[in-house]
Design an enzyme around this catalytic site. Structure first.
Site, PDB file in Angstrom:
ATOM      1  N   ARG A  17       0.812  -1.220   0.000  1.00 35.51           N
ATOM      2  CA  ARG A  17       0.000   0.000   0.000  1.00 35.51           C
ATOM      3  C   ARG A  17       0.845   1.270   0.000  1.00 35.51           C
ATOM      4  O   ARG A  17       0.302   2.369  -0.012  1.00 35.51           O
ATOM      5  CB  ARG A  17      -0.958  -0.013   1.193  1.00 35.51           C
ATOM      6  N   ASN A  18       2.164   1.140  -0.012  1.00 33.15           N
ATOM      7  CA  ASN A  18       3.016   2.325  -0.089  1.00 33.15           C
ATOM      8  C   ASN A  18       2.899   2.900  -1.504  1.00 33.15           C
ATOM      9  O   ASN A  18       2.963   2.167  -2.490  1.00 33.15           O
ATOM     10  CB  ASN A  18       4.472   1.970   0.233  1.00 33.15           C
ATOM     11  N   ALA A  19       2.740   4.186  -1.598  1.00 36.71           N
ATOM     12  CA  ALA A  19       2.515   4.838  -2.899  1.00 36.71           C
ATOM     13  C   ALA A  19       3.807   5.116  -3.671  1.00 36.71           C
ATOM     14  O   ALA A  19       3.739   5.594  -4.809  1.00 36.71           O
ATOM     15  CB  ALA A  19       1.755   6.147  -2.694  1.00 36.71           C
ATOM     16  N   PHE A  20       4.978   4.805  -3.101  1.00 37.01           N
ATOM     17  CA  PHE A  20       6.224   5.182  -3.755  1.00 37.01           C
ATOM     18  C   PHE A  20       6.342   4.603  -5.164  1.00 37.01           C
ATOM     19  O   PHE A  20       6.601   5.348  -6.119  1.00 37.01           O
ATOM     20  CB  PHE A  20       7.434   4.747  -2.912  1.00 37.01           C
ATOM     21  N   THR A 122       5.103   8.758   1.307  1.00 41.54           N
ATOM     22  CA  THR A 122       4.351   7.796   0.488  1.00 41.54           C
ATOM     23  C   THR A 122       3.830   6.642   1.325  1.00 41.54           C
ATOM     24  O   THR A 122       3.147   5.758   0.809  1.00 41.54           O
ATOM     25  CB  THR A 122       5.237   7.240  -0.647  1.00 41.54           C
TER      26      THR A 122
END
Length: 153
Positions: A17-20, A122
């Site tokens: 789920r990290n947006a990086f 992120t």
């Protein structure tokens, strides 16, 4: 400092789920659909490097707030800046990274001009901003990479 999922995978930003990586996909074609090595190659080709401020610490869980402050050992940025004089801009993935850098990293004596910019984290724990808002802020990385490329070319 990488979270538990990243440490276990031996990959930056491995939490699903990290947006990086979705942001890097939008900016540089280095999205999560690619194998990790190819993502790193795309970032490298764009002139983007990844490195944690904190090289070692003690922490329970993955939250930055759980890091024992007296256990922090920063990475050697003086050596990095000396070895890579082309670095002109450092971006922080959130306020915790920026605070750790300012607290634990000595300004390199190289005299090279460096810019520092904090971007929104992120992390999935930073839900105050939408993906779209984070992506808009992270466009600064693409702009800096394109400007550096234009100067080099």
């Amino acid at each position: 400092m990488p979270g538990e999922a990243s440490l276990a995978a031996v990959q930056y930003y491995a939490h699903p789920r990290n947006a990086f990586w979705p942001i890097m996909g939008a900016l540089f074609g280095a999205g999560p659909e690619l194998p990790y090595v190819q993502r790193l190659e795309r970032l490298c080709a764009a002139g983007v490097a990844l490195w944690d401020v904190i090289g070692a610490c003690q922490r329970e869980g993955s939250l930055d707030s759980a890091i024992a402050r007296d256990s922090i050992v920063a990475n050697d940025f003086t050596a990095l800046f000396s070895a890579c004089p082309g670095i002109g801009h450092v971006f922080f993935n959130g306020s915790a990274a920026e605070a750790a850098f300012r607290r634990h990293v000595k300004r390199p004596p190289t005299g090279q001009p460096l810019r520092f910019t904090r971007l929104p984290s992120t992390s999935p724990a930073h839900a105050a901003r939408s993906f779209e808002a984070k992506l808009a802020a992270w466009q600064a990385v693409r702009s800096a990479a394109c400007a550096a490329d234009a100067l080099a070319g």
